[in-house]
Scaffold this motif. Structure first.
Motif, PDB file in Angstrom:
ATOM      1  N   HIS A  58       7.216  -0.584   8.727  1.00 58.46           N
ATOM      2  CA  HIS A  58       6.514  -1.727   9.379  1.00 58.46           C
ATOM      3  C   HIS A  58       5.398  -2.240   8.473  1.00 58.46           C
ATOM      4  N   PRO A  59       5.696  -3.059   7.456  1.00 58.77           N
ATOM      5  CA  PRO A  59       4.637  -3.588   6.585  1.00 58.77           C
ATOM      6  C   PRO A  59       3.710  -4.540   7.368  1.00 58.77           C
ATOM      7  N   ARG A  60       2.426  -4.370   7.150  1.00 57.51           N
ATOM      8  CA  ARG A  60       1.428  -5.195   7.846  1.00 57.51           C
ATOM      9  C   ARG A  60       0.561  -5.958   6.826  1.00 57.51           C
ATOM     10  N   LYS A  61       0.010  -7.087   7.301  1.00 60.38           N
ATOM     11  CA  LYS A  61      -0.783  -7.931   6.428  1.00 60.38           C
ATOM     12  C   LYS A  61      -2.156  -8.216   7.058  1.00 60.38           C
ATOM     13  N   TYR A 111     -17.486 -13.679   1.851  1.00 60.10           N
ATOM     14  CA  TYR A 111     -16.360 -14.318   1.138  1.00 60.10           C
ATOM     15  C   TYR A 111     -15.114 -14.297   2.023  1.00 60.10           C
ATOM     16  N   HIS A 112     -14.871 -15.419   2.684  1.00 57.69           N
ATOM     17  CA  HIS A 112     -13.702 -15.538   3.563  1.00 57.69           C
ATOM     18  C   HIS A 112     -12.588 -16.252   2.795  1.00 57.69           C
ATOM     19  N   PHE A 113     -11.823 -15.455   2.052  1.00 60.59           N
ATOM     20  CA  PHE A 113     -10.768 -16.028   1.217  1.00 60.59           C
ATOM     21  C   PHE A 113      -9.536 -16.320   2.068  1.00 60.59           C
ATOM     22  N   LYS A 114      -9.051 -17.536   1.976  1.00 63.65           N
ATOM     23  CA  LYS A 114      -7.904 -17.943   2.794  1.00 63.65           C
ATOM     24  C   LYS A 114      -6.657 -18.095   1.921  1.00 63.65           C
ATOM     25  N   MET A 115      -5.530 -17.457   2.387  1.00 69.69           N
ATOM     26  CA  MET A 115      -4.250 -17.555   1.681  1.00 69.69           C
ATOM     27  C   MET A 115      -3.174 -17.999   2.671  1.00 69.69           C
ATOM     28  N   ASP A 116      -2.177 -18.686   2.149  1.00 64.59           N
ATOM     29  CA  ASP A 116      -1.061 -19.070   3.027  1.00 64.59           C
ATOM     30  C   ASP A 116      -0.336 -17.840   3.574  1.00 64.59           C
ATOM     31  N   GLU A 117      -0.276 -16.807   2.730  1.00 67.20           N
ATOM     32  CA  GLU A 117       0.381 -15.552   3.152  1.00 67.20           C
ATOM     33  C   GLU A 117      -0.267 -14.406   2.398  1.00 67.20           C
ATOM     34  N   TYR A 118      -0.885 -13.500   3.159  1.00 70.92           N
ATOM     35  CA  TYR A 118      -1.551 -12.359   2.544  1.00 70.92           C
ATOM     36  C   TYR A 118      -0.478 -11.313   2.156  1.00 70.92           C
ATOM     37  N   PRO A 119      -0.704 -10.524   1.125  1.00 66.87           N
ATOM     38  CA  PRO A 119       0.299  -9.520   0.701  1.00 66.87           C
ATOM     39  C   PRO A 119       0.436  -8.396   1.742  1.00 66.87           C
TER      40      PRO A 119
END
Length: 735
Positions: free
Chosen positions: A24-27, A9-17
């Motif tokens: 240093h928040p990472r996504k 399942y390769h779910f694609k999002m415009d911006e991952y949370p």
């Protein structure tokens, strides 16, 4: 397999949370799917999992982090892209035996279907079935071809070192030599327990084909009324065999005579024949009450009025009308006519002497053909004989057979054609000297020469050629399968007219032909104007002339005797059934059509086939039929009732005039001759020969059914035969 079908399942999002880190928040990065395609992303938990491990990994090992990629989910994005310490690389492991690599291998194996055990087993089974069916197909086709040609199957020595293993095995070897695929599965390359070439298998397969032929015949008959044609004869092993033929009209309107069975009978009494025939009918689910005709020869056990076979069947079914075989009647008529005229009777004795003296020796036969070739060459030089493809064939004399009148005609024609070569052979025998020829042979030849040089012999030879040519044509017509009884009576009528025409107007031509023949071959001819001296019946000197003797005492007497016998045995006025049947005849634009006669035919002879209400409807249908059918272009130029029945079926009028169609089919069911049973016995002589005289009755029946009804047997598919053969489970699979 369902998971594998959908894939990771390769779910694609415009911006991952982003993660929970404050500094240093990472996504999650979508391009990681390209580097690590085994990853799955869960948008609900913002975590990734290992797709192969989720499907194939064993229980958690108990070590810290062993269930991260399968149960808890990994989302520490800081540890990704951390060189050798990358969490994804660490999960994969450096060893090919790591848990992830093991799961990935299981994933690939399951995904690769061609390598699965089940497809391999199915593929192997399909290949075996194909080879097994191919092997049996060769056996079936070989057997069927040999049966079509009435050839024996087995050889005297079928061992491997035999030079001739018999027709069947030799044919299988021939087929295998032309096809490598077949050669790889038959004979020596076949499994030892599944070669399917043994005599038992051969008989079983032939039985299946014969059974299917009988089934097809039964389907053709359907619920139609039928006629029995029965005759008996001895086979090569002196066993009495009874042939059963069914005559019926099929749905398209064609008259069929199908060979149904051949049965060994202990004796030829009418009771035994009746019992065996009834058994055959029951076996094929044919009702005795549907019999509408019986066709036998003139033997007392068959046609007996009280205890004959026809009488016993009429006790059960009073509408099974017996028709004496027309061909046998004609045979009896012609034989009786020849015996009544003394000069004709003596002629046939002399004819047999001449022919037997020549053809009884191979040496004389060769001499006959040599003389024939020499005469042809001489006539070609003189321009009296035309040349061309198929012309001037070298022949021989035909011996007459007591039970076949047509053979007498062939004998007469052959002697007329080979008169000079025959005369030269007889003269050579009569004048031979030394020990090569016996005195008795010389005496017979000398007597035969004198006979051939006598005017009386040549005159009667030509008389019988003309007369028998007319009756021989009738013989051939009566023996046709499709012949109906009305048309047969018309042929008899035409023959009578031709005989009368020969009597009234044939003398001058006959006289000229005889004189020309005598002049050509040097035979002394009498003076026709002189007085004839009769040494048996003394007359006054001025009572008769030579011409009167040959014309009135021989020619007209022979012709009149033939006509009288035909009138006695084929008297149309003597059979009411035949008279009424002629009312349906379409010949001459339905000239004989008569509504009253047709209604009488239905009410008197077929009351079981027409109810009371249908009798009333029949007359109404006939009125419409009379106004429509004779004037319709579709029904013009019809000559037989058979053609009328076929035209009614093809045009759809059989549904409109269904009662008339039913009556026509009943009339067509009546037999003309038992020629089909005679053909069955001719086939039996080809199948059961001196070298095959130990054939079992069942094997003989199967071979005859396939040989005689080849038209049906050809249409039976080999696959259908194999499928029926495979109904009891075999040692090898065929399906």
């Amino acid at each position: 397999m369902a998971y594998i079908k959908h894939g990771a399942y390769h779910f694609k999002m415009d911006e991952y949370p982003p993660d929970e880190s404050v500094t240093h928040p990472r996504k999650f990065q979508y391009h990681w799917f390209k580097s690590f395609p085994w990853l799955e992303y869960s948008p609900d938990k913002d975590a990734v999992y290992c797709f192969p491990c989720f499907l194939f990994c064993k229980k958690p090992l108990g070590k810290k982090g062993s269930d991260v990629f399968t149960v808890k989910g990994f989302k520490k994005w800081k540890r990704v892209n951390d060189g050798e310490r990358c969490a994804f690389l660490t999960h994969m492991g450096k060893d090919s035996k790591s848990a992830h690599n093991y799961a990935a291998k299981c994933y690939d194996n399951l995904k690769n279907k061609p390598c699965h055990l089940e497809p391999l087993v199915v593929k192997q089974t399909d290949g075996d079935i194909k080879r097994n069916r191919l092997r049996l197909r060769v056996t079936v086709d070989s057997l069927r071809w040999l049966a079509f040609q009435a050839c024996p199957f087995r050889g005297h020595d079928e061992s491997l070192d035999s030079k001739n293993q018999g027709n069947f095995l030799e044919m299988v070897k021939l087929i295998a030599s032309y096809d490598e695929e077949i050669g790889a599965v038959v004979l020596g390359n076949a499994p030892g327990n599944a070669k399917y070439t043994s005599p038992t298998i051969q008989k079983e397969l032939l039985g299946i084909i014969a059974s299917k032929v009988q089934s097809e015949i039964r389907k053709e008959i359907g619920d139609a009324k039928f006629c029995l044609l029965v005759d008996e004869s001895r086979d090569e092993s002196k066993r009495e065999q009874m042939a059963v033929v069914i005559r019926f009209v099929d749905k398209p309107g064609f008259t069929r005579e199908r060979f149904l069975d051949i049965v060994h009978v202990a004796d030829t009494s009418s009771a035994t024949l009746k019992e065996e025939i009834s058994s055959v009918l029951v076996q094929h689910q044919l009702d005795v009450n549907n019999i509408r005709g019986q066709g036998y020869d003139g033997a007392s056990n068959m046609r007996g009025e009280w205890n004959g076979l026809q009488a016993k069947f009429m006790e059960e079914c009073p509408y099974a009308y017996y028709i004496h075989c027309f061909a046998h009647q004609l045979q009896l008529a012609l034989v009786a006519a020849s015996k009544e005229v003394a000069d004709v009777h003596n002629f046939f004795d002399h004819l047999a002497l001449v022919i037997n003296t020549v053809v009884s020796s191979s040496k004389r036969h060769d001499e006959l053909q040599a003389n024939q070739v020499a005469e042809m060459e001489h006539l070609i030089e003189l321009g009296e004989l035309e040349t061309g493809s198929g012309a001037n064939q070298v022949g021989t004399l035909q011996r007459p057979c007591d039970t076949r009148w047509s053979s007498h005609y062939a004998s007469v024609c052959s002697l007329v054609k080979l008169y000079k070569p025959t005369f030269l052979v007889l003269k050579s025998i009569a004048t031979a000297k030394g020990s090569g020829t016996s005195p008795s042979a010389r005496a017979k030849a000398s007597g035969a020469v004198k006979l051939m040089m006598s005017f009386d012999f040549i005159f009667i030879l030509h008389v019988m050629k003309e007369l028998m040519g007319i009756t021989d044509m009738l013989c051939k017509k009566l023996q046709q399968k499709s012949q109906d009884i009305v048309n047969a009576m018309d042929d008899v009528k035409t023959t009578k007219m031709l005989i009368q025409e020969l009597r009234d107007n044939g003398w001058n031509k006959l006289k000229a032909d005889v004189l020309s023949f005598c002049t050509k071959h040097g035979v002394q001819t009498p003076h026709f104007s002189e007085l004839y001296v009769d040494f048996i019946n003394s007359r006054a000197e001025d009572e008769t002339t030579v011409e009167h003797h040959y014309r009135c005492d021989i020619f007209m007497v022979a012709v009149d005797q033939q006509a009288q016998e035909l009138n006695c045995r084929f008297n149309k006025q003597a059979t009411e059934l035949l008279i009424l049947c002629t009312s349906l005849d379409p010949k001459d634009s339905f000239r004989s059509f008569n509504i009253d006669n047709i209604c009488s035919l239905a009410s008197k002879f077929y009351p079981a086939d027409f109810k009371e209400q249908e009798m009333n409807n029949l007359r109404c249908q006939l009125r419409h039929y009379e106004n429509v059918v004779p004037t319709s272009p579709k029904f013009q130029n019809l000559t037989t009732i058979s053609e009328l029945c076929q035209r009614l079926a093809s045009s759809g009028k059989s549904d409109e005039y269904y009662l008339i169609d039913r009556l026509i089919r009943l009339v067509l069911t009546l037999p003309v001759s038992t020629a089909t049973t005679e053909r069955a016995f001719s086939a039996m002589k080809l199948v059961k020969t001196r070298l095959r005289n130990k054939m079992e009755d069942g094997f003989l029946r199967d071979c005859l059914l396939i040989y005689i009804e080849k038209e049906i047997a050809v249409g039976i598919s080999t696959d259908a035969i194999i499928d029926e053969f495979d109904e009891p489970p075999r040692r090898v699979p065929f399906s």
